[in-house]
Design an enzyme around this catalytic site. Structure first.
Site, PDB file in Angstrom:
ATOM      1  N   ASP A 115      -5.434  -0.378  -0.233  1.00 27.65           N
ATOM      2  CA  ASP A 115      -6.699   0.328   0.150  1.00 27.65           C
ATOM      3  C   ASP A 115      -7.719  -0.272  -0.532  1.00 27.65           C
ATOM      4  O   ASP A 115      -9.073  -0.090  -0.356  1.00 27.65           O
ATOM      5  CB  ASP A 115      -6.542   1.950   0.173  1.00 27.65           C
ATOM      6  CG  ASP A 115      -6.629   2.417  -1.234  1.00 27.65           C
ATOM      7  OD1 ASP A 115      -6.280   1.650  -2.145  1.00 27.65           O
ATOM      8  OD2 ASP A 115      -6.831   3.736  -1.560  1.00 27.65           O
TER       9      ASP A 115
ATOM     10  N   ASP B 151      -0.587   1.325   2.129  1.00 24.76           N
ATOM     11  CA  ASP B 151      -1.226   2.228   0.996  1.00 24.76           C
ATOM     12  C   ASP B 151      -1.925   3.410   1.588  1.00 24.76           C
ATOM     13  O   ASP B 151      -2.791   3.092   2.340  1.00 24.76           O
ATOM     14  CB  ASP B 151      -2.192   1.184   0.262  1.00 24.76           C
ATOM     15  CG  ASP B 151      -2.550   1.663  -1.181  1.00 24.76           C
ATOM     16  OD1 ASP B 151      -1.633   2.605  -1.570  1.00 24.76           O
ATOM     17  OD2 ASP B 151      -3.318   1.027  -1.820  1.00 24.76           O
TER      18      ASP B 151
ATOM     19  N   LYS C 142       2.718   3.407  -0.240  1.00 24.05           N
ATOM     20  CA  LYS C 142       2.729   3.568  -1.675  1.00 24.05           C
ATOM     21  C   LYS C 142       1.656   4.790  -1.660  1.00 24.05           C
ATOM     22  O   LYS C 142       0.673   5.036  -0.707  1.00 24.05           O
ATOM     23  CB  LYS C 142       1.958   2.316  -2.041  1.00 24.05           C
ATOM     24  CG  LYS C 142       1.697   2.744  -3.558  1.00 24.05           C
ATOM     25  CD  LYS C 142       1.132   1.365  -4.255  1.00 24.05           C
ATOM     26  CE  LYS C 142      -0.146   0.950  -3.981  1.00 24.05           C
ATOM     27  NZ  LYS C 142      -1.311   1.996  -4.465  1.00 24.05           N
TER      28      LYS C 142
ATOM     29  N   GLU D 135      -1.224   0.766 -13.482  1.00 21.69           N
ATOM     30  CA  GLU D 135      -2.586   0.077 -13.266  1.00 21.69           C
ATOM     31  C   GLU D 135      -3.426   0.716 -14.531  1.00 21.69           C
ATOM     32  O   GLU D 135      -3.486   1.633 -14.974  1.00 21.69           O
ATOM     33  CB  GLU D 135      -3.237   0.583 -12.231  1.00 21.69           C
ATOM     34  CG  GLU D 135      -4.658   0.063 -11.915  1.00 21.69           C
ATOM     35  CD  GLU D 135      -5.238  -0.435 -10.619  1.00 21.69           C
ATOM     36  OE1 GLU D 135      -4.483   0.120  -9.570  1.00 21.69           O
ATOM     37  OE2 GLU D 135      -6.451  -0.635 -10.621  1.00 21.69           O
TER      38      GLU D 135
HETATM   39  O1  KIV Z   1      -5.101  -1.215  -3.279  1.00 22.49           O
HETATM   40  C1  KIV Z   1      -4.308  -1.873  -4.003  1.00 22.49           C
HETATM   41  O2  KIV Z   1      -4.560  -3.023  -4.026  1.00 22.49           O
HETATM   42  C2  KIV Z   1      -3.606  -1.350  -4.974  1.00 22.49           C
HETATM   43  C3  KIV Z   1      -3.091  -2.209  -6.143  1.00 22.49           C
HETATM   44  C4  KIV Z   1      -4.132  -2.553  -7.051  1.00 22.49           C
HETATM   45  C5  KIV Z   1      -1.847  -1.976  -6.595  1.00 22.49           C
HETATM   46  O3  KIV Z   1      -3.242  -0.049  -5.113  1.00 22.49           O
END
Ligand code: KIV
Length: 284
Positions: A49, A88, A118, A187
């Protein structure tokens, strides 16, 4: 049609941890980029995201919706045949209820064609993770400086610095593992903490700003390609300066058009001489 390349599965990922093979994950948000990442053999592609920031120009990831994610994820999936693609789940698409979380996770698998999803959060989302996994959808966790909680954190601050905060992150990681997550992203947390939790977990850990002790690393592709020259996050290494290359290339094109140097005969299409003569002779 039988695919010629075998796609990475979630079983390959813990196997890599077991063998001590470092796991590489990279974001992609569109078809051409996904094709390039896929052909490099990178096993995990995240349609993050983070596209809210790096593709759509928002200040943070909060405005990103399911429909936007599905639109980009479909393009990424079309560009891959080898990588395991992870969608995501955006802000507030898995918090309100288990039903909501299941419905939205299912959209990634069913509509967009990903192999996993995720989501951000630890113990507080463990019930959602468990149900999504029970329904046959692999889940990657994400703890630490989770961007969807940026307003709660009050900015981009390193997480897990005190003993209490570090213990909470460990508990969150264990809660995700127990709920059935196949891997977890850390993170922006101190490197020694990420190493310690990595040693305590059976599932692989993927770090971004979490040091070299994680089982793998993830980066936002725009950061490592150097698409932006005004901001380089501390956790990112700029492997190229594509933004600068694009600017000088476009300046050259602009100059060529203005000066009449483009197009040349090489980029033009000839016409049959007789047809051209006839047309010129035509009084209308
Ligand atoms: O949205 C994204 O790119 C992420 C990564 C930083 C793990 O969640």
């Amino acid at each position: 049609m039988t695919p010629t390349v075998r796609r990475v599965t979630i079983n390959d990922i813990p196997e890599m941890k077991r063998k001590g093979e470092k796991i590489t994950m990279l974001t992609a948000y569109d078809y051409p980029t996904a094709r390039i990442v896929d052909k490099c053999g990178i096993p995990l592609i995240l349609v993050g995201d983070s596209l809210g920031n790096v593709i759509l120009g928002y200040e943070n990831t909060i405005p990103v919706t399911m429909d936007v994610m599905i639109h980009h994820t479909k393009a990424v999936v079309r560009g891959t045949e080898h990588a395991l693609v992870i969608g995501d789940m955006p802000f507030m698409t898995y918090h309100i209820s288990v039903e909501d979380a299941l419905r939205n996770a299912a959209r990634f698998i069913q509509e967009a064609g990903t192999q996993a999803v995720k989501l951000e959060g630890g113990a507080t989302v463990a019930d959602k993770v468990r149900r999504i996994v029970e329904c046959g959808i692999p889940v990657m966790g994400h703890i630490g400086l989770t961007p969807q909680s940026i307003n709660q954190f009050g900015g981009h601050k390193i997480q897990g610095k005190t003993a209490e905060a570090a213990k909470k992150l460990l508990d969150d990681a264990l809660a995700l593992e127990q709920a059935g997550a196949f891997a977890v992203v850390f993170e922006t947390i101190p490197a020694p903490l990420a190493t310690l939790i990595t040693q305590k977990l059976k599932i692989p850990t993927i770090g971004i700003g979490a040091g070299a002790g994680c089982d793998g690393q993830v980066q936002v592709i725009n950061d490592i390609l150097g698409m932006f020259s005004d901001f380089i996050p501390k956790h990112a290494k700029q492997y190229a300066k594509l933004g600068d290359i694009m600017s000088s290339t476009l300046a050259e094109y602009f100059e060529d058009v203005k000066a009449g140097r483009f197009p040349t005969e090489q980029q033009s299409f000839p016409m049959d001489e007789t047809a051209l003569k006839e047309l010129k002779a035509d009084k209308n």
